[in-house]
Design an enzyme around this catalytic site. Structure first.
Site, PDB file in Angstrom:
ATOM      1  N   HIS A 234      78.834 -37.105  45.828  1.00  0.00           N
ATOM      2  CA  HIS A 234      80.170 -36.471  45.473  1.00  0.00           C
ATOM      3  C   HIS A 234      80.777 -35.903  46.976  1.00  0.00           C
ATOM      4  O   HIS A 234      81.367 -36.299  47.762  1.00  0.00           O
ATOM      5  CB  HIS A 234      80.073 -35.719  44.348  1.00  0.00           C
TER       6      HIS A 234
ATOM      7  N   ASP B 148      75.496 -33.605  37.823  1.00  0.00           N
ATOM      8  CA  ASP B 148      74.179 -34.432  38.238  1.00  0.00           C
ATOM      9  C   ASP B 148      73.601 -34.929  36.866  1.00  0.00           C
ATOM     10  O   ASP B 148      74.034 -34.554  35.765  1.00  0.00           O
ATOM     11  CB  ASP B 148      73.114 -33.521  38.977  1.00  0.00           C
TER      12      ASP B 148
ATOM     13  N   ASP C 115      76.771 -29.241  34.663  1.00  0.00           N
ATOM     14  CA  ASP C 115      76.729 -29.690  36.206  1.00  0.00           C
ATOM     15  C   ASP C 115      76.899 -31.206  36.073  1.00  0.00           C
ATOM     16  O   ASP C 115      76.752 -31.978  35.106  1.00  0.00           O
ATOM     17  CB  ASP C 115      75.481 -29.233  36.647  1.00  0.00           C
TER      18      ASP C 115
ATOM     19  N   ARG D 239      73.499 -29.238  44.817  1.00  0.00           N
ATOM     20  CA  ARG D 239      72.362 -30.300  44.455  1.00  0.00           C
ATOM     21  C   ARG D 239      73.026 -31.556  44.838  1.00  0.00           C
ATOM     22  O   ARG D 239      73.820 -32.132  43.923  1.00  0.00           O
ATOM     23  CB  ARG D 239      71.594 -30.130  43.041  1.00  0.00           C
TER      24      ARG D 239
ATOM     25  N   TYR E  66      78.886 -27.793  44.781  1.00  0.00           N
ATOM     26  CA  TYR E  66      77.895 -27.994  44.249  1.00  0.00           C
ATOM     27  C   TYR E  66      76.510 -27.944  45.102  1.00  0.00           C
ATOM     28  O   TYR E  66      76.591 -28.852  45.991  1.00  0.00           O
ATOM     29  CB  TYR E  66      77.783 -29.146  42.989  1.00  0.00           C
TER      30      TYR E  66
ATOM     31  N   GLU F  55      71.018 -34.047  35.367  1.00  0.00           N
ATOM     32  CA  GLU F  55      70.371 -32.843  34.296  1.00  0.00           C
ATOM     33  C   GLU F  55      71.624 -32.228  33.770  1.00  0.00           C
ATOM     34  O   GLU F  55      71.496 -32.169  32.557  1.00  0.00           O
ATOM     35  CB  GLU F  55      69.686 -32.185  35.361  1.00  0.00           C
TER      36      GLU F  55
ATOM     37  N   GLU G 117      76.919 -23.873  31.628  1.00  0.00           N
ATOM     38  CA  GLU G 117      75.204 -23.837  31.857  1.00  0.00           C
ATOM     39  C   GLU G 117      75.234 -22.263  31.796  1.00  0.00           C
ATOM     40  O   GLU G 117      74.155 -21.879  31.194  1.00  0.00           O
ATOM     41  CB  GLU G 117      74.670 -24.621  32.701  1.00  0.00           C
TER      42      GLU G 117
END
Length: 797
Positions: free
Chosen positions: A333, A83, A81, A290, A288, A85, A8
């Protein structure tokens, strides 16, 4: 090319490229590449809520470059990523690049380290359409709510307003809290504390002891009577209780707890915290950022134990496994932790390093031993009163995790008490009774709002920061500091002489630092939505939507079915709201009648905020209404008729300029005001100002136009003209082009067209020619229009 890896962000691409061999090319999509169109809804509701995605204009070049690379690669790896999104971005990439979803490899990792990336490459999977569908459902649902609700607000209240499934609920929380604060009536009580003198068996003083009375008195007379009785009393130790206690560390960080702690300990906004955490993640320094999970991997646990033993000793190690409270932790996670706990310094950026240290300390502390304490409570009996004074002490026997993370909570009773035994005598040192006031509900800070949203189940880790940013950008909420107000309170005191003295003191109360305040428009929109769209504004309903999105992600619910059920209830409410009048929606408040003219006085909301109106004519030859903006700090909900009538006293003539005054700028331009010029205080859409000549105005910052004096007005005019002269760096005779000082440095302006052009910090403004200035002005965008628009014609509701 054998392998193309798409991530990303460019920063992430650079970090990953270090760990993959020459057979891998890593490129960035620079975030989302496709979305619903900006114009129109972009959703075919009648055909199963089919979305019409388009490549965003600024990503067309990126997509074309990725297409070429993908066509020349043997294998394409989508490494966005981990998640929902990120999964949706991977799917959009596959769609836009024309990739075969069966052969395209999808890899995820919660940290950017060589072992994590190697492990991901060894165990690729395909795109998880359940996660994609959950993200699609969220995006479509939010677009439907925004697209259908916002126009209702434009028509009924004010153009430019917006509504959203999560943002409107967040605004509701802030509005309701503000109303609770306004309605709060503090309870008054008197609290006793002071110092006693401990005596030995021979009656000699050996030490002093800080004491409090556990109960409070409701009135000053009750407190006075207690102090008098205490002064007459013989005092003895009635009970000594010593017991061990412990404090345990908190779990490692989730997204919301990191945002809260960074706010409290480092003063970071939620948005700032997430930006810094993103950079640390992309640089491979933390996992990560989030996540809902408080879990740590076995590797992380072993690493933490090793670092703690090396730095503090074996006694400080206590391995713990935490479990998330949320049953539907979306990104279950790992918690946020350093990728290498032995690394203490990871960035030259001060704030990145401060956030990293906070994450590292919290992670280590979570795997450290409990702090062991010894708590002592001593009750002291008075011969003249049934109540007992109390002394409390607390000492740390073993600091455990506190060695790294400090003491959580209050340290009020920390410290060692002198040794005391039952029956031991004390005598009065001093005792005071201080009048105290119960505290009302606290306004939300950004971190407190995140905590509340999480507790209510509204939103997910990825939504907190953008939601809080949006409600501020849209003008529903302002984050600011506010000064407190002075308040008087009573203090009574008594010493061994037995005479009770009393005095009145003052304190500042209600000061606020970086708190969220709702604007008037927030209250109006919230009330309108609560009345006509109760489901959307309901906390439980909003949390239920999040649960349904979790079910879609788990493959337990069809996303189109969920949207269909939602829309069947929502759309009829939209249609019904079309029949609400503007007056009802805008909550026009009738304040009363002007005693001089007999005309009605009301308060309304307008394009530039709330205002008062005198008269409702303007038709059939009647006089036009008179308008006035509210003063800073005034609110629609609490404004009185008397307040409104004061506002109509503007414009207010303050007098005449007593002397000529002029200032010459660097280019020779003279700014002047002549003796006899009328000074008039007025209020405009951008606040109060002073008129001192034809088209000559000075803003009145820090002055009340209703009470300012002529002398103050003269000072304002002189300061304004001096500032105007100081602003000019250079002008070109015979033209409207000037070079002025601006907030961010020198800039070029055309005083007629109001167009502005930039000057680089490295450039000397005095070296620029007229031709160069004119060229830059020609290339600059047109000046934005400001000011009130022509009033719209009245429509029948």
């Amino acid at each position: 090319m054998k392998n193309l890896v798409i991530v990303e962000s460019p920063a992430k691409a650079k970090t990953i490229e270090k760990y993959l061999g020459k057979d891998f090319t890593v490129r960035s999509s620079y975030g989302h590449i496709r979305d619903l169109p900006k114009k129109g809804m972009g959703i075919d509701i009648e055909h199963g809520f089919e979305p019409h995605y388009e490549i965003t204009p600024d990503k067309k070049k990126v997509v074309n470059e990725l297409k070429k690379l993908a066509m020349g690669a043997e294998t394409v790896w989508l490494a966005t990523d981990e998640d929902r999104e990120g999964e949706a971005i991977a799917w959009h990439l596959a769609e836009a690049l024309g990739l075969d979803k069966a052969s395209t490899k999808r890899i995820v990792f919660h940290e950017i380290t060589k072992p994590a990336i190697t492990q991901a490459i060894e165990a690729p999977r395909t795109i998880d359409m359940n996660l994609v569908d959950a993200q699609q459902a969220r995006r479509i649902l939010d677009r439907i709510v925004g697209f259908e609700l916002s126009p209702i607000l434009w028509k009924k209240i004010r153009t430019g307003l917006s509504a959203g499934r999560v943002q409107s609920v967040a605004v509701r929380l802030i509005v309701e809290r503000e109303r609770e604060i306004e309605a709060f009536e503090p309870e008054v009580s008197f609290r006793i504390q002071g110092e006693l003198v401990l005596l030995d068996d021979a009656g000699q003083p050996v030490d002093t002891v800080a004491v409090k009375l556990p109960k409070a008195f409701a009135t000053e007379s009750e407190a006075h009577a207690f102090l008098e009785a205490a002064a007459r009393s013989q005092m003895r130790v009635a009970r000594v209780e010593e017991k061990p206690a412990k404090r345990s560390p908190r779990p490692p960080f989730t997204t919301s707890t990191l945002q809260q702690e960074a706010s409290q300990k480092l003063g970071f906004s939620v948005k700032q915290t997430m930006t810094l955490a993103q950079r640390l993640y992309e640089a491979g320094k933390i996992t990560y950022m989030r996540t809902d999970s408080v879990n740590l991997s076995d590797i992380a646990l072993a690493q933490a134990a090793g670092v703690i033993e090396r730095e503090f000793g074996k006694d400080y190690v206590q391995v713990r496994k935490y479990k998330s409270k949320s049953a539907n932790a979306q990104e279950a996670h790992e918690a946020i932790r350093p990728t290498d706990l032995s690394a203490k310094v990871v960035s030259q950026d001060r704030n990145e390093q401060r956030l990293y240290e906070l994450i590292r300390k919290r992670t280590l502390a979570s795997q450290m031993a409990d702090a062991r304490l010894q708590r002592t409570t001593v009750d002291i009996a008075l011969s003249e009163r049934p109540e007992m004074l109390q002394a409390k002490g607390e000492v740390v026997v073993f600091d455990g995790f506190m060695k790294v993370y400090g003491v959580p909570g209050s340290e009020e009773d920390s410290g060692l008490l002198p040794k005391m035994h039952e029956g031991q005598a004390l005598k009065l040192g001093t005792l005071t009774a201080r009048q105290s006031f119960s505290r009302g509900p606290a306004r939300y800070s950004e971190a407190a709002l995140v905590r509340t949203l999480e507790e209510l189940g509204i939103g997910r880790p990825s939504t907190y920061a953008p939601t809080i940013d949006t409600i501020q950008q849209r003008g529903y909420v302002v984050k600011e500091d506010r000064e407190g107000v002075e308040r008087a309170y009573r203090v009574l005191s008594v010493d061994e002489s037995g005479a009770v003295a009393s005095e009145t003191r003052t304190e500042t109360t209600g000061a606020e630092k970086a708190k969220l305040f709702p604007t008037d428009i927030a209250g109006i929109v919230t009330d309108f939505l609560m009345k006509h769209f109760a489901d959307i504004m309901d906390y439980q309903f909003t949390a239920h939507v999040e649960e349904e999105l979790d079910e879609i992600a788990a493959g337990e619910l069809a996303w189109r079915k969920m949207l269909s059920e939602f829309y069947a209830k929502f759309h009829p409410e939209v249609e019904a709201a079309e029949h609400v009048s503007r007056e009802e929606a805008g909550q026009v408040r009738q304040l009363g009648t002007d005693p001089k003219t007999g005309k009605p006085v009301m308060v309304k909301i307008g394009r530039f905020g709330p205002y008062v109106q005198l008269g409702d004519g303007g038709e059939d030859g009647e006089e036009k209404p008179v308008f006035a903006s509210l003063s800073p700090g005034q609110k629609m909900d609490t404004l009185t008729l008397e307040d409104a009538l004061e506002l109509f006293k503007l414009p207010r003539e303050l007098g005449e300029m007593p002397e000529d005054f002029s200032v010459e700028a660097a280019d020779g331009t003279v700014f002047a005001v002549h003796k006899g010029a009328r000074l008039i205080a007025k209020r405009g859409p951008f606040g109060p100002y002073l008129e001192f000549g034809p088209k000559q105005y000075a803003p009145l910052k820090g002055y009340d136009p209703l009470s300012m004096t002529l002398e103050e007005a003269v000072d304002v005019v002189k300061a304004h003209l001096a500032a105007q002269a100081d602003k000019i760096i250079r002008s070109f005779p015979g033209t409207n082009v000037k070079i002025l000082k601006g907030r961010w440095g020198p800039y070029i302006t055309d005083t007629e067209t109001k167009k502005n052009a930039k000057i680089a910090k490295t450039e000397d403004p005095m070296a620029l020619t007229l031709e160069e200035c004119q060229k830059r002005l020609d290339e600059a965008p047109a000046a934005k229009k400001r000011g009130r628009r022509a009033p719209a014609r009245k429509k029948k509701s």
